[in-house]
Design an enzyme around this catalytic site. Structure first.
Site, PDB file in Angstrom:
ATOM      1  N   GLU B  68       0.832  -1.285   0.163  1.00  0.00           N
ATOM      2  CA  GLU B  68       0.058   0.050  -0.079  1.00  0.00           C
ATOM      3  C   GLU B  68       0.937   1.204   0.053  1.00  0.00           C
ATOM      4  OE1 GLU B  68      -0.525  -2.745   1.784  1.00  0.00           O
ATOM      5  OE2 GLU B  68      -2.610  -3.338   0.824  1.00  0.00           O
ATOM      6  N   HIS B 137     -10.254  -5.752   8.601  1.00  0.00           N
ATOM      7  CA  HIS B 137     -10.721  -5.793   7.252  1.00  0.00           C
ATOM      8  C   HIS B 137     -12.093  -4.988   7.290  1.00  0.00           C
ATOM      9  CE1 HIS B 137      -7.765  -8.959   6.700  1.00  0.00           C
ATOM     10  NE2 HIS B 137      -7.558  -8.581   5.394  1.00  0.00           N
TER      11      HIS B 137
END
Lengths: 492, 336
Positions: B68, B137
Site C-alpha cells: 500500500e 478488514h
C-alpha cells in the site's frame, strides 16, 4: 462457594417466569437434582431442580412474583458458608420488573439490578443494546451523567434547565422560563413547553379596599339602623311646602336678631319650632312602643340616643325593637289591630310627656343627634341658640350624654346639601323622623291654573306603622306644612 | 451541475456507478489511470474495475505488489508530474500502511511548494463492517484523514453520488481519499449515463422532515433513511442530511436543517470516540443552530472496540436501523 439459583429460560421467546412455590425453605438442605421450586411460564408449570447440593439461602423472590429469566432468585450455600451481605438483599418488590415490562422496555437483568441498587429511573434511559435493550453500560452512563454532573451540581438559584431553543423562544416572547414547567428529562424546559405555555394573566393586584373596623359610633349606627329598619315597618309620606311665608318670617326674625344682637335664627331652628308645634297636636308621632315583658324597647324615652360618648349605643341593639310582625300590636285607637300572635308578648304605646326634638348632625365619624328639650315650650331664638350650640359642640365632639339623650322625634335636614327629597330611617325607639330637603325655586301651578315660581321644599316623614297609620301621619304632616307655610300659626 | 436527463431512470449499482465514472474519465482523459492490488485481471477485490484492464490495457490499469505504501507513493509521484491517478487500497484498514506517503507527502506538497506543485490523485478504498471480514478488514478510518490538512475526504452513500463525486474528485487538484462502503457496492439507484460531477463540499438533504435531523455518512445514510421511513409510520418526520464530503464540509446545509428541526442525531459507523460525529456536533453547537436546539446533540456511532468476527457481535457493534429508530424516536419525543 455460593451457587446461584437462576430463573430458567424454558422457551425461546420467554422473557419472564412466575414463581409458583418454593419446595424448600430457606436454611433447608437440598441435594443436587432435587426439586427446588415450581415456576410457571405462560405455557407451562415446571419444577426447577437444584443445580447443586447445599443449603437454600438468600431467597429473593416470593411466590407469585414475576421474574426475568436468568435472574438470580436464590443461592445454594455450602455448610458453614454465609451469604454475602450484598447479595443477601431481598428484592422486596417485583413491581419494577413489571413496570419496565409494561412499558415495553427491554432491560438486561444486570442493568435492572444496577438500576434498582442505585435508584436509577429506567424510563429515562435509552437502551443501546439490541432492540433498544437497556444494558449495564446504559445504566452506568446514566448514573455517571446524573450523579456527578447533575446531582452534585444542581442548577443554582434562579437557574432553570432549558434547551437553547426553549430559551430563544422564551426570550422572543418575553416569557420567564422560571414560570414554565419542563417536560424534558430532569424537568428540562423544551421548546414545546414554552410554545404551549400561556402566561397567567399579568397579575394586576385587585385594588384593596381600605379596611375600617366597624366600631364605636359607626357600629352603633349600624346596629340601630338595622334594628330599626328590620323591626319598625316604615311608611313614608312626602309633602311639598311653599316656603314663601317661612322665608318671610325667617327674614323678619333675622332682622330682629341682628337688631337685638342675638344669634341669627337658622331655618333648622324655625323647623324645630314648627315640628314641636305640630307634635303637640299629634301625640302619636311623639310616642314610643314598649314591650310589657320588659324586654324590647327597654330604653325609656328619657335615655334615648346615648350616642357619641364613644361607648356606642349598645343598648337595644340586639333586643330593642325586636317586635316581629307576628307579635301583638295593640293600638288603643280602637281600630282593632289586636292581633294575638300567641307569643304572649304584650306591647304598650307610650305617648310621651315631653317633646324633645333631635336634630341629626353630620360629624366626621358619623352622625349624632343632639336634642332640643321641650322644644314646644321654647322660643325660636332660644331654640336657635341651642341648636347652634349643640351643632358646634357636636362637630367638636364635646356633646355630653345629656345632650343626646331623651329625644322623642328627629329631624334630618339634608337641604343644605342640595338634596331635594329623601327618606330617613326612624331613630329608635322614636315613632317617626322627618327628612327635610332643600328649598328651591320651582314652578308651581297656582289658582287659576297659573304657573308661578315659588320657593318650594319637600319633606318626607318616615313613621313606624306599628304606631302611626298613614292618616295619622298625613294629618301631622298637613299641620306641619301649614305651620311652615304660615309661621304665624305657631302662635296658635 | 449534473444534468439529470431522460435516462435518470436507469439504475446502476454503487459499484457499477464507480466503474462507469472511472471508465468515462479514462476514456476522455489519458492522464487518468488505475493502480492497485488485483485491480487488473482480477477486476478488483470487489469487482469495481472488472473489465477495465481489457478496455484500457495494463499500462492504465496497473496491478501492484502487495504494498500500500507503494501504491500511495506511486500515485503521489504520478500526480506531481501531471497525471491524475486513481489508486485503490483493497481495504481501508490498509491505508495505515500508506500513511507516510499520504499524510507526510501528498497532503503537504501543494502547501510546501507555495502552490507550485499539486497532487491531483484519488485514493479509492472500501471501508466498513458487515461482511464478516473481522477487525483488520472492517474499519472506518475516514476521520484520520479528515484530521490532515491538505487531504479531502469524500464518502458517497448512493450510486448517483458515487459517480458524480468520483468524477469531481478525479478532476480536483488535491489528493482525495474516496471512501466507499463494502455493503453499498450492491445497492442500486438511478444513475445518468452521461458524465456529471457533484461539487465537493455540497451536502444533500436526502429526506425532508420537520421533527429531527439525522446527519449520517456512507451506509448510515441508507440505514437512517430506512429508520426515517419507519418513524414516518409513527408520525415522526425525520430529515436526513448526507454531507457527502467530510472535507470540505457543507456546514450551511446541516445548520439550516438543524435550525428547522431543533434536534439532531449524528450517525456514523466509525468508532464514536474521536469520530467525525464529534466534529459535526461541535460545528452545530457553535453555529446559529445553537439557539434552535431543543435536545442535546446525540451521536450514534460504532462502539469503541475492534469489529468482531462473530457476525452477531459485528452486527451489534455499529448502528443499525433499529438502533437509529429507537434513538431518533426518543430524541424526537424530547426524552433525551
Amino acid at each position: 462457594v455460593a451457587v446461584p439459583v437462576i430463573m430458567p429460560k424454558l422457551e425461546m421467546a420467554q422473557e419472564t417466569a412466575t414463581v409458583v412455590e418454593w419446595l424448600k425453605r430457606e436454611g433447608e438442605p437440598v441435594e443436587k437434582g432435587e426439586p427446588l421450586l415450581t415456576v410457571e411460564t405462560d405455557k407451562v408449570t415446571v419444577e426447577v431442580e437444584s443445580s447443586a447440593s447445599g443449603i437454600l439461602a438468600g431467597v429473593r423472590v416470593a411466590p407469585q412474583q414475576v421474574v426475568p429469566v436468568t435472574e438470580i432468585i436464590a443461592y445454594i450455600l455450602q455448610p458453614g458458608e454465609e451469604l454475602d451481605e450484598s447479595v443477601n438483599q431481598r428484592i422486596s418488590e417485583s413491581a419494577s420488573w413489571q413496570t419496565s415490562k409494561s412499558q415495553g422496555q427491554s432491560v438486561t437483568p444486570v442493568a435492572q439490578r444496577l438500576a434498582e441498587a442505585h435508584g436509577v429511573e429506567l424510563g429515562a434511559i435509552i437502551g443501546t443494546g439490541p432492540g433498544g435493550r437497556i444494558t449495564k453500560a446504559d445504566v452506568e452512563a446514566t448514573m455517571a451523567a446524573t450523579s456527578r454532573l447533575v446531582a452534585e451540581l444542581p442548577p443554582g438559584p434562579g437557574k432553570v434547565r432549558a434547551t437553547p431553543a426553549a430559551r430563544r423562544i422564551a426570550r422572543e416572547r418575553g416569557l420567564n422560563l422560571a414560570q414554565i414547567a419542563g417536560s424534558g428529562p430532569r424537568g428540562r424546559i423544551q421548546a414545546a413547553d414554552v410554545l404551549t405555555f400561556t402566561p397567567a394573566p399579568a397579575v394586576i393586584p385587585a385594588p384593596t379596599a381600605e379596611v375600617v373596623p366597624l366600631r364605636g359610633m359607626r357600629r352603633t349606627i349600624a346596629e340601630r339602623m338595622t334594628a330599626s329598619y328590620r323591626t319598625a315597618p316604615h311608611i313614608t309620606l312626602t309633602v311639598r311646602v311653599d316656603m314663601s311665608g317661612f322665608e318671610e318670617a325667617r327674614a323678619r326674625l333675622k332682622a330682629k336678631a341682628e337688631a337685638t344682637g342675638q344669634p341669627h335664627v337658622s331655618a333648622t331652628a324655625l323647623i324645630v319650632k314648627a315640628v314641636a308645634w305640630a307634635l303637640k297636636r299629634h301625640p302619636w308621632l311623639n310616642s314610643t312602643l314598649r314591650q310589657s315583658s320588659g324586654q324590647g324597647l327597654r330604653q325609656s324615652s328619657g335615655k334615648a340616643l346615648r350616642q357619641g360618648s364613644g361607648q356606642g349605643l349598645r343598648q337595644n341593639s340586639g333586643q330593642a325593637l325586636r317586635q316581629d310582625s307576628g307579635q301583638a300590636l295593640r293600638q288603643d285607637s280602637g281600630q282593632g289591630l289586636r292581633q294575638d300572635s300567641g307569643h304572649g308578648e304584650e306591647g304598650e304605646i307610650h305617648l310621651l310627656p315631653e317633646i324633645n326634638v333631635g336634630v341629626a348632625v353630620a360629624v366626621e365619624e358619623g352622625l349624632i343627634v343632639p336634642v332640643v328639650r321641650q322644644a314646644d315650650r321654647k322660643g325660636v331664638a332660644e331654640i336657635a341658640a341651642e341648636v347652634n350650640d349643640l351643632a358646634a359642640r357636636a362637630r367638636e365632639g364635646r356633646l355630653t350624654l345629656a345632650d343626646v339623650a331623651g329625644g322623642t322625634f328627629t329631624i334630618s335636614n339634608l337641604g343644605p346639601f342640595g338634596i331635594e327629597q329623601f327618606t330617613a330611617i326612624i331613630n329608635p325607639p322614636q315613632a317617626a323622623i322627618l327628612a327635610v330637603g332643600a328649598t328651591q325655586p320651582e314652578a308651581v301651578v297656582a289658582e287659576g291654573n297659573q304657573v308661578i315660581v315659588r320657593p318650594m321644599m319637600r319633606m318626607t316623614l318616615s313613621a313606624d306603622h306599628r304606631i302611626v297609620d298613614g292618616a295619622v301621619a298625613a294629618r301631622f304632616l298637613a299641620d306641619l306644612r301649614e305651620a311652615l307655610e304660615a309661621p304665624t300659626l305657631l302662635l296658635w | 451541475m449534473p444534468k439529470r436527463t431522460d435516462n435518470v431512470r436507469r439504475e446502476l449499482s454503487y459499484l457499477e456507478a464507480i466503474r462507469e465514472a472511472l471508465w468515462q474519465e479514462m476514456a476522455c482523459d489519458e492522464r487518468v489511470f488505475i493502480i492497485g492490488e488485483d485491480v487488473g485481471v482480477y477486476g478488483g477485490a470487489f469487482g469495481v474495475t472488472l473489465g477495465m484492464v481489457e478496455e484500457f490495457g495494463e499500462e492504465r490499469v496497473i496491478d501492484t505488489p502487495i504494498s500500500e505504501y507503494g501504491i500511495a507513493g506511486a500515485i503521489t509521484g504520478a500526480a506531481l508530474v501531471g497525471m491524475r491517478p486513481v489508486g485503490e487500497i483493497m481495504f481501508m484498514d490498509f491505508t495505515t500502511l500508506a500513511m507516510e506517503q499520504l499524510v507526510n507527502q501528498a497532503a503537504k506538497m501543494r502547501f510546501m511548494f507555495g502552490g507550485k506543485a499539486k497532487v491531483p490523485f484519488v485514493l479509492r478504498t472500501p471501508a466498513g463492517s458487515g461482511s464478516g471480514a473481522a477487525a483488520q478488514h472492517s474499519q472506518s478510518l475516514e476521520n484520520w484523514f479528515v484530521h490532515v490538512p491538505g487531504l479531502k475526504v469524500v464518502m458517497p452513500s448512493t450510486p448517483y453520488d458515487a459517480k458524480g463525486l468520483l468524477l469531481a474528485s478525479i478532476r480536483d487538484d488535491n489528493p482525495i481519499i474516496f471512501v466507499e462502503h463494502k455493503l453499498l457496492y450492491k445497492t442500486k439507484g438511478p444513475v445518468p449515463e452521461e458524465p456529471y460531477t457533484i461539487p465537493l463540499g455540497t451536502a444533500e438533504v436526502k429526506r425532508q422532515g420537520r421533527d429531527l435531523t439525522i446527519v449520517a455518512t456512507s451506509i448510515m445514510v441508507k440505514r437512517s433513511l430506512e429508520a426515517a421511513e419507519q418513524l414516518a409510520q409513527e408520525g415522526t418526520e425525520v430529515e436526513v442530511v448526507d454531507p457527502r464530503t467530510l472535507k470540505p464540509l457543507d456546514e450551511e446545509t446541516i445548520v439550516r436543517s438543524v435550525i428547522k428541526t431543533g434536534r439532531v442525531l449524528i450517525v456514523h459507523e466509525a468508532c464514536k470516540t474521536g469520530g467525525y460525529g464529534g466534529e459535526l456536533a461541535a460545528i452545530i453547537a457553535g453555529s446559529e443552530a445553537f439557539d434552535y436546539l431543543d435536545t442535546p446533540i446525540l451521536r450514534l456511532a460504532g462502539r469503541d472496540i475492534p469489529i468482531p468476527y462473530n457476525r452477531t457481535l459485528e452486527y451489534h457493534t455499529v448502528p443499525q436501523v433499529e438502533t437509529i429508530v429507537e434513538t431518533a424516536r426518543q430524541l424526537a419525543r424530547g426524552r433525551v
